[in-house]
Design a protein around this motif. Structure first.
Motif, PDB file in Angstrom:
ATOM      1  N   ASP A  79       0.862  -1.322   0.012  1.00 17.80           N
ATOM      2  CA  ASP A  79      -0.105  -0.144   0.053  1.00 17.80           C
ATOM      3  C   ASP A  79       0.989   1.174   0.047  1.00 17.80           C
ATOM      4  OD1 ASP A  79      -1.016   0.675   3.656  1.00 17.80           O
ATOM      5  OD2 ASP A  79       1.029  -0.488   2.661  1.00 17.80           O
ATOM      6  N   ASP A 131       7.236   3.636   3.212  1.00 16.81           N
ATOM      7  CA  ASP A 131       8.260   2.753   3.709  1.00 16.81           C
ATOM      8  C   ASP A 131       7.839   1.498   2.774  1.00 16.81           C
ATOM      9  OD1 ASP A 131       5.528   2.302   4.949  1.00 16.81           O
ATOM     10  OD2 ASP A 131       6.801   0.944   6.315  1.00 16.81           O
ATOM     11  N   ASP A 132       7.035   1.380   2.067  1.00 17.47           N
ATOM     12  CA  ASP A 132       6.618   0.225   1.138  1.00 17.47           C
ATOM     13  C   ASP A 132       7.480   0.657  -0.215  1.00 17.47           C
ATOM     14  OD1 ASP A 132       3.782   1.184   2.506  1.00 17.47           O
ATOM     15  OD2 ASP A 132       3.426  -0.883   1.781  1.00 17.47           O
ATOM     16  N   ASN A 171      -2.504   3.010   3.473  1.00 20.71           N
ATOM     17  CA  ASN A 171      -1.681   4.273   3.683  1.00 20.71           C
ATOM     18  C   ASN A 171      -2.552   5.152   2.844  1.00 20.71           C
ATOM     19  OD1 ASN A 171       0.566   3.546   5.304  1.00 20.71           O
ATOM     20  ND2 ASN A 171       1.716   2.640   3.528  1.00 20.71           N
ATOM     21  N   LEU A 174       2.754  -6.333   3.068  1.00 21.82           N
ATOM     22  CA  LEU A 174       3.159  -4.695   3.508  1.00 21.82           C
ATOM     23  C   LEU A 174       2.245  -3.873   3.732  1.00 21.82           C
ATOM     24  CD1 LEU A 174       6.308  -4.233   1.210  1.00 21.82           C
ATOM     25  CD2 LEU A 174       6.091  -5.363   3.420  1.00 21.82           C
ATOM     26  N   MET A 228       4.295  -7.663   7.465  1.00 21.82           N
ATOM     27  CA  MET A 228       4.727  -6.304   8.168  1.00 21.82           C
ATOM     28  C   MET A 228       3.634  -6.104   9.011  1.00 21.82           C
ATOM     29  SD  MET A 228       4.564  -3.125   9.158  1.00 21.82           S
ATOM     30  CE  MET A 228       4.873  -3.501  10.955  1.00 21.82           C
ATOM     31  N   ASN A 266       0.890   1.809  17.064  1.00 31.53           N
ATOM     32  CA  ASN A 266       1.387   3.021  16.516  1.00 31.53           C
ATOM     33  C   ASN A 266       0.050   3.885  15.969  1.00 31.53           C
ATOM     34  OD1 ASN A 266       0.670   1.483  14.479  1.00 31.53           O
ATOM     35  ND2 ASN A 266       2.595   1.876  13.185  1.00 31.53           N
ATOM     36  N   GLU A 303      -1.202  -1.825  15.909  1.00 32.36           N
ATOM     37  CA  GLU A 303      -0.210  -1.433  14.753  1.00 32.36           C
ATOM     38  C   GLU A 303      -1.224  -1.150  13.536  1.00 32.36           C
ATOM     39  OE1 GLU A 303       0.111  -3.603  11.868  1.00 32.36           O
ATOM     40  OE2 GLU A 303       1.304  -1.814  10.746  1.00 32.36           O
ATOM     41  N   PHE A 304      -0.891  -0.100  12.477  1.00 29.41           N
ATOM     42  CA  PHE A 304      -1.521   0.326  11.563  1.00 29.41           C
ATOM     43  C   PHE A 304      -2.287  -0.954  10.556  1.00 29.41           C
ATOM     44  CE2 PHE A 304      -3.009   3.586   8.746  1.00 29.41           C
ATOM     45  CZ  PHE A 304      -2.850   3.265   7.369  1.00 29.41           C
ATOM     46  N   ASN A 305      -1.483  -1.584  10.144  1.00 30.51           N
ATOM     47  CA  ASN A 305      -1.862  -2.663   9.156  1.00 30.51           C
ATOM     48  C   ASN A 305      -2.906  -3.612   9.838  1.00 30.51           C
ATOM     49  OD1 ASN A 305      -0.300  -1.585   7.226  1.00 30.51           O
ATOM     50  ND2 ASN A 305       1.546  -3.090   7.409  1.00 30.51           N
ATOM     51  N   ASP A 361       8.311  -1.586   6.701  1.00 34.37           N
ATOM     52  CA  ASP A 361       8.282  -2.655   5.546  1.00 34.37           C
ATOM     53  C   ASP A 361       9.485  -2.892   4.989  1.00 34.37           C
ATOM     54  OD1 ASP A 361       5.402  -0.690   3.964  1.00 34.37           O
ATOM     55  OD2 ASP A 361       5.589  -2.470   5.748  1.00 34.37           O
TER      56      ASP A 361
END
Ligand code: RIB
Ligand code: CA
Length: 302
Positions: A10, A14-15, A39, A123, A149, A158, A164-166, A237
């Motif tokens: 996404d 960092d991807d 993202n 990712l 990830m 985060n 965590e976001f994902n 990622d």
């Protein structure tokens, strides 16, 4: 020995660094990429994936478009972290378009072609991977490993103190993947926040290759325009890609893992029960070696 891989992504700053690394890694025989929202909106992450492939000399890399929404609810985009439309830099346009197969069907097509042999590097939110498993249950015996990830098992999150976001963006999909029995390596915040580029570091600014210069441009813009308030850029990622190539960079513990999908406060939290289990939870990392590996692969030419 190369690994046949599909990268679900996404982009996302960092991807972008992770994709530069992957394309520079002879150990990875990249079959294609699948885009997912997270993202940024799906249109943005798909466009970014296509433009990154074009910019990095792989205009014909198969890219299959995936989920614009999680299995339930809606995505909460990461624009505040990654910048407008997912990247803080504008990449040149490309004539490349996504393949006709949607992401889950594309992932399954790789399974039909390479049963028991291919690896998924995930990712972003796990929606595409979950849908692929739901639509083709035999996939779980065809996937050799999923390097994810995601997650925050022994430390805080985060996006909330827990998540965590994902994983937070699609815990239902994460549980489909965790419960599938497929071998998963979970590269979460427990390890990736330790591996970072600093605003004042000079080494990431010295890229001489197309990928190295792009990474330097993305990071310099991120530090100056997107986040003048932050001094460290966590290589989450990129560490997942590094771990898919050199798993010994990580210390892992086997566990069964679940993501909270009901409770509002802890929604998206990843919990591990250590012992037998299909998930290897990364709890330690060789920070210096991992950071050096990321920098080397961003700047190498393959
Ligand atoms: O929590 C970090 C993860 O969320 C990374 O994959 C980043 O790209 C965002 O998607
Ligand atoms: Ca990502």
């Amino acid at each position: 020995m190369t690994k046949k891989v599909v990268i679900d992504t996404d982009p996302g700053t960092d991807d972008a660094l992770a994709l530069i690394m992957a394309l520079n890694s002879p150990e990875l025989d990249i079959q294609g990429m699948t885009s997912v929202a997270g993202n940024a909106r799906l249109a943005d992450t798909t466009r970014n994936t296509l433009r990154l492939m074009n910019h990095l000399g792989h205009p014909n890399m198969p890219v299959a478009q995936g989920a614009s929404r999680p299995l339930r609810g809606k995505f909460n985009y990461g624009y505040n972290y990654h910048g407008p439309r997912g990247l803080p830099v504008e990449l040149v346009t490309t004539k490349s378009r996504p393949r006709s197969l949607r992401a889950p069907e594309y992932i399954n097509s790789i399974g039909y072609s390479f049963p028991e042999e291919f690896v998924i590097i995930a990712l972003g939110p796990l929606t595409n991977v979950a849908r692929a498993i739901q639509r083709e249950p035999r996939l779980v015996s065809w996937i050799k490993e999923i390097v994810v990830m995601g997650g925050a098992v022994e430390i805080g999150g985060n996006v909330t103190p827990y998540a965590e976001f994902n994983i937070w963006n699609d815990p239902h999909a994460a549980n489909v993947v965790f419960d599938s029995g497929v071998p998963v390596t979970l590269v979460g915040l427990d390890v990736c926040v330790q591996v970072a580029f600093g605003r004042d570091d000079s080494d990431w600014r010295e890229g001489q290759t197309t990928g190295g210069r792009l990474a330097a441009d993305v990071l310099a813009t991120w530090f100056t325009e997107t986040h003048p308030d932050l001094d460290q850029y966590a290589l989450c990622d990129p560490l997942a890609v590094a771990a898919s190539i050199e798993p010994e960079l990580l210390e892992t513990k086997s566990a069964t893992v679940s993501a909270e999908q009901e409770d509002a406060e802890t929604y998206g939290q990843t919990r591990a029960t250590y012992g037998d289990g299909n998930v290897k939870v990364a709890l330690g990392v060789d920070v210096d070696r991992a950071r050096a590996f990321v920098l080397e692969r961003i700047n190498s030419t393959h």
